[in-house]
Design a protein around this motif. Structure first.
Motif, PDB file in Angstrom:
ATOM      1  N   VAL A  50       0.832  -1.203   0.000  1.00 14.54           N
ATOM      2  CA  VAL A  50       0.000   0.000   0.000  1.00 14.54           C
ATOM      3  C   VAL A  50       0.867   1.254   0.000  1.00 14.54           C
ATOM      4  O   VAL A  50       0.600   2.211  -0.741  1.00 14.54           O
ATOM      5  N   LEU A  51       1.916   1.278   0.807  1.00 16.46           N
ATOM      6  CA  LEU A  51       2.791   2.451   0.848  1.00 16.46           C
ATOM      7  C   LEU A  51       3.501   2.662  -0.486  1.00 16.46           C
ATOM      8  O   LEU A  51       3.628   3.796  -0.962  1.00 16.46           O
ATOM      9  N   ALA A  52       3.956   1.577  -1.096  1.00 18.03           N
ATOM     10  CA  ALA A  52       4.634   1.699  -2.384  1.00 18.03           C
ATOM     11  C   ALA A  52       3.700   2.248  -3.446  1.00 18.03           C
ATOM     12  O   ALA A  52       4.092   3.100  -4.258  1.00 18.03           O
ATOM     13  N   ARG A  53       2.464   1.777  -3.444  1.00 21.06           N
ATOM     14  CA  ARG A  53       1.498   2.290  -4.424  1.00 21.06           C
ATOM     15  C   ARG A  53       1.160   3.746  -4.133  1.00 21.06           C
ATOM     16  O   ARG A  53       0.987   4.545  -5.059  1.00 21.06           O
ATOM     17  N   ALA A  54       1.088   4.105  -2.856  1.00 19.48           N
ATOM     18  CA  ALA A  54       0.820   5.498  -2.499  1.00 19.48           C
ATOM     19  C   ALA A  54       1.938   6.407  -3.004  1.00 19.48           C
ATOM     20  O   ALA A  54       1.676   7.520  -3.493  1.00 19.48           O
TER      21      ALA A  54
ATOM     22  N   PHE B 150      -1.799  13.488  -4.394  1.00 17.87           N
ATOM     23  CA  PHE B 150      -2.048  12.396  -3.453  1.00 17.87           C
ATOM     24  C   PHE B 150      -0.815  12.242  -2.592  1.00 17.87           C
ATOM     25  O   PHE B 150       0.288  12.009  -3.098  1.00 17.87           O
ATOM     26  N   ASN B 151      -0.995  12.387  -1.284  1.00 21.33           N
ATOM     27  CA  ASN B 151       0.139  12.344  -0.368  1.00 21.33           C
ATOM     28  C   ASN B 151      -0.341  11.783   0.958  1.00 21.33           C
ATOM     29  O   ASN B 151      -1.194  12.391   1.624  1.00 21.33           O
ATOM     30  N   VAL B 152       0.176  10.625   1.345  1.00 23.01           N
ATOM     31  CA  VAL B 152      -0.258   9.998   2.593  1.00 23.01           C
ATOM     32  C   VAL B 152       0.480  10.558   3.805  1.00 23.01           C
ATOM     33  O   VAL B 152       0.241  10.128   4.929  1.00 23.01           O
TER      34      VAL B 152
ATOM     35  N   PRO C 270       6.580  16.087  -1.204  1.00 25.12           N
ATOM     36  CA  PRO C 270       6.110  14.855  -1.862  1.00 25.12           C
ATOM     37  C   PRO C 270       6.557  13.625  -1.093  1.00 25.12           C
ATOM     38  O   PRO C 270       7.711  13.524  -0.662  1.00 25.12           O
ATOM     39  N   ILE C 271       5.644  12.676  -0.939  1.00 22.86           N
ATOM     40  CA  ILE C 271       5.899  11.526  -0.073  1.00 22.86           C
ATOM     41  C   ILE C 271       7.091  10.704  -0.549  1.00 22.86           C
ATOM     42  O   ILE C 271       7.840  10.131   0.257  1.00 22.86           O
ATOM     43  N   GLY C 272       7.317  10.649  -1.847  1.00 27.46           N
ATOM     44  CA  GLY C 272       8.433   9.876  -2.371  1.00 27.46           C
ATOM     45  C   GLY C 272       9.794  10.430  -2.005  1.00 27.46           C
ATOM     46  O   GLY C 272      10.810   9.733  -2.107  1.00 27.46           O
TER      47      GLY C 272
ATOM     48  N   ILE D 238       1.470   6.760  -6.892  1.00 27.49           N
ATOM     49  CA  ILE D 238       0.360   7.637  -7.284  1.00 27.49           C
ATOM     50  C   ILE D 238       0.650   9.073  -6.883  1.00 27.49           C
ATOM     51  O   ILE D 238       0.280  10.020  -7.583  1.00 27.49           O
ATOM     52  N   GLY D 239       1.359   9.256  -5.777  1.00 28.34           N
ATOM     53  CA  GLY D 239       1.775  10.607  -5.411  1.00 28.34           C
ATOM     54  C   GLY D 239       2.655  11.230  -6.468  1.00 28.34           C
ATOM     55  O   GLY D 239       2.513  12.410  -6.806  1.00 28.34           O
TER      56      GLY D 239
END
Length: 323
Positions: free
Chosen positions: A88-92, A103-105, A137-139, A95-96
């Motif tokens: 889930v985190l990798a997909r988030a 999109f940013n968790v 950005p989350i990445g 998509i971010g």
């Protein structure tokens, strides 16, 4: 605790069965058409295990969850996490990146600050929107290695998976059905749904897309789905009011404040509910023009409902085009 009902036998020796229970602060549901000799108690137990595993892993409301452990972990330390959370985190992160930080968790602190999280503050004490800062950005601050089942933060980070975990939970419900050989099913958590096959008479599963009203529930449209997932993000179910102004629960990572772009809801179809959930949130943040442009480039089936005065304006892409 899950509940189950078994209804009358239908054509071809199939029975329609329904299941439901509590999870993630709301309810899950499942219905299927299956062979009469299939033990419904097995399905019921596995559905319950599936959703509770997601909740225990990805909830930031549970002090013992794996997500909470990651939020509290020291910066720079690789932390072992369950494969499901890593996925889930990798997909988030993906998509971010695709949505240019729409999109940013990594907005858990914002969710709390504006009164929607487990450590909620009083939004009346929060400074005005113009004083907020964009999220990184989350990445750029979260690394995830799915193969090794580990993650680490490059900076202090408060993760919130409300925009993707529920969809993943729906996918897990569907996997239970598939694993047990059920070929016709509809599963969902709080309106996020995924379907497989058709009903015995050959018809698809009919679902209502809700009209985004604050004070009542009524359908905006009805859609038939099969072998696809559907999710809706909106401003009309979870909100608060401060000084006579409604505050959306959806955070805009680009401003560091609640969303204020006039989008009432976005509904997305995708192969998985995890993706449908995340893209619906991202398109809400991107807004009417940029969101539609992104959906078209990405080939997404998306329905945007925009508030205009006392009415709504609908714009669609893919199968919703011309709505």
């Amino acid at each position: 605790m899950s509940k189950m009902s078994i209804e009358k036998e239908v054509s071809g020796g199939l029975r329609r069965r329904t299941f439901n229970g509590e999870t993630m602060g709301t309810r899950y549901s499942a219905q299927c058409y299956a062979e009469s000799n299939l033990d419904p108690s097995v399905i019921a137990a596995e559905l319950e295990i599936a959703v509770q595993a997601v909740d225990q892993t990805m909830s930031n409301w549970k002090e013992s969850s794996d997500l909470t452990r990651l939020n509290e972990a020291p910066v720079g330390v690789w932390l072992p996490i369950p494969t499901s959370l890593a996925i889930v985190l990798a997909r988030a992160v993906e998509i971010g990146g695709e949505t240019e930080n729409a999109f940013n968790v990594g907005v858990g602190d914002l969710v709390d600050r504006w009164g929607f999280g487990p450590q909620s503050a009083d939004p009346a004490n929060v400074s005005d929107l113009s004083s907020q800062r964009p999220r990184v950005p989350i990445g750029e601050i979260l690394e995830v290695d799915v193969a090794q089942g580990v993650a680490r933060k490059r900076a202090p980070l408060a993760l919130d998976l409300c925009g993707i975990a529920k969809g993943y939970g729906v996918d897990q419900l569907g996997r239970v059905m598939d694993r047990n050989g059920v070929r016709s099913w509809l599963v969902g958590i709080d309106g996020e749904m995924r379907a497989r096959g058709t009903k015995p008479e050959g018809t698809s599963w009919a679902l209502a897309i809700e009209r985004p009203e604050y004070d009542r529930r009524e359908p905006f449209a009805v859609i038939e789905i099969s072998d696809v997932a559907i999710a809706t993000s909106g401003d009309y179910r979870h909100w608060s009011e401060t000084g006579g102004v409604r505050i959306s629960h959806t955070m805009d990572p680009r401003t560091g404040a609640p969303l204020t772009n006039g989008i009432a809801s976005v509904t997305v179809l995708a192969p998985t509910c995890m993706d449908a959930d995340a893209y619906a949130t991202a398109l809400m943040v991107l807004g009417d023009e940029r969101g539609v442009q992104f959906a078209r480039r990405k080939g997404l089936d998306a329905l945007f409902l925009v508030r205009e005065g006392e009415g709504l304006r609908a714009t669609g892409t893919g199968c919703f085009a011309g709505t």
